[in-house]
Design a protein around this motif. Structure first.
Motif, PDB file in Angstrom:
ATOM      1  N   LYS A 365      36.742  18.518  61.643  1.00  0.00           N
ATOM      2  CA  LYS A 365      36.131  17.303  62.441  1.00  0.00           C
ATOM      3  C   LYS A 365      36.424  15.952  61.498  1.00  0.00           C
ATOM      4  O   LYS A 365      36.450  16.186  60.262  1.00  0.00           O
ATOM      5  N   GLN A 368      33.908  10.124  59.448  1.00  0.00           N
ATOM      6  CA  GLN A 368      33.468   9.150  60.061  1.00  0.00           C
ATOM      7  C   GLN A 368      33.614   7.989  59.120  1.00  0.00           C
ATOM      8  O   GLN A 368      32.714   7.910  58.241  1.00  0.00           O
ATOM      9  N   PRO A 542      23.879  11.746  66.103  1.00  0.00           N
ATOM     10  CA  PRO A 542      24.575  12.713  67.004  1.00  0.00           C
ATOM     11  C   PRO A 542      24.446  12.410  68.708  1.00  0.00           C
ATOM     12  O   PRO A 542      23.740  11.745  68.828  1.00  0.00           O
ATOM     13  N   VAL A 543      25.427  12.802  69.114  1.00  0.00           N
ATOM     14  CA  VAL A 543      25.515  12.448  70.503  1.00  0.00           C
ATOM     15  C   VAL A 543      24.503  13.203  71.111  1.00  0.00           C
ATOM     16  O   VAL A 543      23.785  12.512  72.097  1.00  0.00           O
ATOM     17  N   VAL A 560      27.543  17.736  75.600  1.00  0.00           N
ATOM     18  CA  VAL A 560      27.793  17.921  74.275  1.00  0.00           C
ATOM     19  C   VAL A 560      29.051  18.316  73.772  1.00  0.00           C
ATOM     20  O   VAL A 560      29.604  18.103  72.766  1.00  0.00           O
ATOM     21  N   GLU A 562      32.306  18.008  74.378  1.00  0.00           N
ATOM     22  CA  GLU A 562      33.439  17.219  74.335  1.00  0.00           C
ATOM     23  C   GLU A 562      33.435  16.559  72.829  1.00  0.00           C
ATOM     24  O   GLU A 562      34.465  16.216  72.348  1.00  0.00           O
ATOM     25  N   SER A 563      32.257  16.466  72.397  1.00  0.00           N
ATOM     26  CA  SER A 563      32.027  15.806  71.164  1.00  0.00           C
ATOM     27  C   SER A 563      31.757  16.965  69.900  1.00  0.00           C
ATOM     28  O   SER A 563      31.523  16.406  68.757  1.00  0.00           O
ATOM     29  N   ALA A 565      34.446  18.396  68.695  1.00  0.00           N
ATOM     30  CA  ALA A 565      35.748  18.515  67.760  1.00  0.00           C
ATOM     31  C   ALA A 565      36.057  19.992  67.381  1.00  0.00           C
ATOM     32  O   ALA A 565      36.371  20.063  66.299  1.00  0.00           O
ATOM     33  N   ARG A 571      37.632  26.517  70.480  1.00  0.00           N
ATOM     34  CA  ARG A 571      37.440  25.679  71.663  1.00  0.00           C
ATOM     35  C   ARG A 571      37.555  26.541  73.001  1.00  0.00           C
ATOM     36  O   ARG A 571      36.876  26.395  73.993  1.00  0.00           O
ATOM     37  N   GLN A 614      26.174  17.948  65.195  1.00  0.00           N
ATOM     38  CA  GLN A 614      25.525  17.361  66.237  1.00  0.00           C
ATOM     39  C   GLN A 614      23.965  17.221  66.137  1.00  0.00           C
ATOM     40  O   GLN A 614      23.717  16.857  67.278  1.00  0.00           O
TER      41      GLN A 614
END
Length: 685
Positions: A365, A368, A542-543, A560, A562-563, A565, A571, A614
């Motif tokens: 990931k 940020q 978090p989303v 959630v 798609e967020s 990573a 995936r 998340q």
């Protein structure tokens, strides 16, 4: 009675006793039963697969006293003589020792005579490819049209050396190599009949060492019985063949599964004490990776080649599919690099360490990072501090810019009380220098120190209030009642727009106004400082986060996904999952059975970490079971949304008047599969 070796004692006597050549025996049995016999047969294949044995069985079928049959009696005088190798009408010729044309002519001189005892005179020419060119030419005419009582049976290990003229006159049968499974099965039957104790793992070693030859396997078995004093044991056979103990390879594979480089080197050091062939070790390790892949993809197809099936199945679950594929490829590449390596052991160690160094780590990931703040690097920390009021001027000695730092235009500077002049400790005012006259020795504050914080660091209400108060103050100073009616130059000292606004929102004043701002101090008093707001966390929330009173349900899982990573195989597996239930501690997911072979602990660990990032800290429990049709997985939801966008884009194009005109006037046709929707295409249309 003298001892008879297993290869001769257990030579097949009929087609039904033949092992591993069903495609040949079936054709010959049908030809004998139907009376469709050819005059010349050619049997090809590697050593020890049954070429001579087939020829003798066929000769017995042709001359049995019971008549031409596919099942000779084995009891008549003819059958016994053929089995013992003394039947006068079966002429066996070793072409390797009789290559001259004179030998072939002498052989053919007796073809015209009728058989002495049997029904047919059978010529069995072994290793026929060794005949000379003149011998082949002498044989051609007789081979094409022999007398009715003559049959030619040719055998060779190298059919490519036979002339095409000979091949065209024969029915050719290619015998297959014996796979280890077939060899082990036949050896098991023989040793049980001989009352010889054995280990199955030892038979697998013999089957692999035979390399497709049943005769070689029986000869090695004779040797193993003598070596083991009447028994065939795994340790004895491994010592006799000089092969490596398979347990060392499994220990090496376990060290790779644990990603333990120190243990890998220890296992190599342990192998080196036995003086093995390091190239063979790498070959055998590649074979282990091949079997691990089979165990992952099709577990039921995994053989028990070394008696290790129960060990390989759990070991395969400790590897990811991409790891095994990469290790296999590196092993093959390392095998080729051994010739140029300083020594074989170094090449083996480097190949194994390369597997660990280049193993897939997944897609991490991205960190940020905060948005960049305009200004010099020395002043980023003060500028990023959340505050609604301008920061006070530091001493001139602490804010001097570097000599190479460019100055900003005055139109972008905020209109704080100290925006035009900087006061030192003595109370004297030092005017700012223009950009073209800035010198390194002049100590002036940089614009970045007075740049207001970003919108993300200042509450919206406080920032808007500060901007409106300052704009109104500038409008009052210019003699304008309403701030909206103020001319652009009256708001020169107004605060610059924040980073999220476009710079064009503040018109650039004339050059002489900027100079006037530099020469004259601002007569207006400082505004009252706004109360400092509570600082906000630097990282965004978090989303999706689970509430204390709510569970993480399937709807949140779809939102959630798609967020998370995730990347690669992890995936793909997560995209085929649905949420069954969540009790606050354990999150139960159900995986589509079509993806069950790829499930591994490493993917569950990556997914657990991604959910924890998340705000969903759970212990995952993934089961492989058929999915209900009324629930979308992230994959099916994405595909459905893509189909909907495509349908909307196609419908929008069909409503387009220009396309309708092309279809009406020119007979154009819209290719729906070529339509690629873009973001907002449907709404724009």
């Amino acid at each position: 009675m003298s001892y008879q070796v297993l290869a001769r004692k257990w030579r097949p006597r009929t087609f039904h006793e033949l092992v591993g050549q069903e495609h040949v025996s079936r054709a010959l049995v049908n030809a004998l039963d139907q009376g469709r016999l050819h005059h010349a047969y050619l049997f090809t294949g590697t050593r020890g697969v049954g070429k001579t044995t087939l020829a003798r069985i066929l000769a017995k079928c042709l001359n049995c006293r019971q008549g031409v049959t596919s099942v000779p009696c084995g009891e008549c005088e003819t059958c016994r003589e053929i089995d013992e190798g003394r039947f006068v009408d079966l002429i066996e010729v070793d072409a390797a020792s009789r290559t001259k044309v004179e030998d072939t002519r002498e052989l053919l001189d007796n073809v015209q005579y009728a058989p002495t005892q049997g029904r047919y005179k059978v010529y069995l020419i072994d290793e026929v490819h060794m005949l000379s060119t003149h011998s082949f030419n002498a044989l051609l005419k007789t081979l094409e049209e022999p007398p009715p009582h003559v049959k030619f049976l040719l055998a060779t290990t190298d059919p490519q050396k036979l002339p095409v003229t000979v091949l065209s006159r024969c029915l050719q049968f290619t015998l297959k190599n014996m796979p280890p499974e077939r060899v082990v099965g036949h050896l098991t039957h023989i040793l049980e009949a001989e009352s010889v104790a054995f280990d199955e793992q030892a038979l697998w070693l013999l089957g692999k060492a035979a390399e497709g030859s049943m005769r070689d396997a029986l000869s090695l078995t004779d040797q193993a019985i003598a070596f083991g004093q009447g028994e065939v044991r795994h340790v004895d056979v491994a010592a006799m063949l000089g092969t490596l103990d398979h347990r060392h390879l499994l220990a090496l594979a376990e060290a790779l599964a644990e990603i333990d480089a120190a243990r890998v080197l220890q296992e190599v050091a342990s192998l080196a004490e036995q003086g093995p062939d390091f190239g063979a070790i790498l070959d055998d390790l590649a074979g282990v990776f091949h079997r691990l892949t089979i165990a992952q993809m099709v577990p039921d197809a995994l053989d028990n080649g070394h008696g290790d099936r129960d060990t390989l199945l759990p070991l395969a679950a400790r590897f990811t599919a991409e790891d095994v594929q990469l290790y296999y490829q590196i092993a093959l590449q390392g095998r080729g690099d051994m010739e140029s390596a300083p020594d074989p052991r170094t090449a083996l160690e480097m190949t194994l360490l390369r597997m660990l160094a280049f193993r897939p780590q997944g897609v991490p990931k991205p960190p940020q990072t905060p948005l960049p703040i305009r200004g010099s690097a020395e002043n980023e920390a003060p500028a990023a501090a959340p505050s609604s009021a301008p920061a006070p001027n530091p001493p001139a000695s602490t804010v001097a810019p570097s000599s190479g730092e460019p100055s900003r235009p005055e139109t972008q500077a905020p209109a704080a009380s100290d925006s035009s002049l900087a006061a030192d400790d003595s109370g004297e005012e030092t005017p700012h220098e223009l950009p073209e006259t800035a010198a390194p020795e002049v100590e002036t504050p940089t614009v970045a120190e007075e740049t207001p914080p970003l919108v993300a660091d200042v509450p919206d209400d406080a920032a808007d209030a500060a901007l409106e108060d300052e704009a109104q103050r500038q409008a009052d100073a210019a003699g304008v009642a309403d701030v909206d009616d103020a001319p652009p130059w009256a708001l020169d000292d107004a605060p610059a727009p924040v980073a999220s606004e476009a710079p064009a929102a503040v018109p650039e004043p004339p050059a002489m106004d900027a100079a006037a701002d530099v020469d004259e101090p601002d007569p207006e008093p400082d505004p009252e400082p706004e109360p400092e707001p509570e600082p906000e966390p630097e990282t965004p929330a978090p989303v999706v986060a689970t509430h204390e009173s709510g569970a993480f349900d399937h709807a949140r899982w779809l939102a959630v996904f798609e967020s998370l990573a995730l990347g690669g195989l992890t995936r793909n597996l997560a995209a085929h999952c649905i949420v069954e239930h969540d009790d606050g501690e354990t999150l139960a997911l159900r995986l589509d059975p079509s993806q069950g072979a790829m499930l591994a602990d490493v993917h569950i660990e990556r997914l657990t970490k991604a959910l924890a990032d998340q705000g969903v800290e759970r212990r995952l429990n993934v089961t492989v079971e058929a999915l209900p049709e009324n629930l979308d997985t992230p994959r099916s939801q994405s595909e459905r949304q893509a189909r909907e966008r495509h349908a909307q884009a196609v419908e929008a194009l069909r409503r387009d008047p220009h396309i309708q005109m092309l279809e009406h006037d020119f007979g154009a046709h819209l290719l729906e599969r070529s339509v690629t929707p873009t973001d907002g295409a449907a709404s724009d249309a």
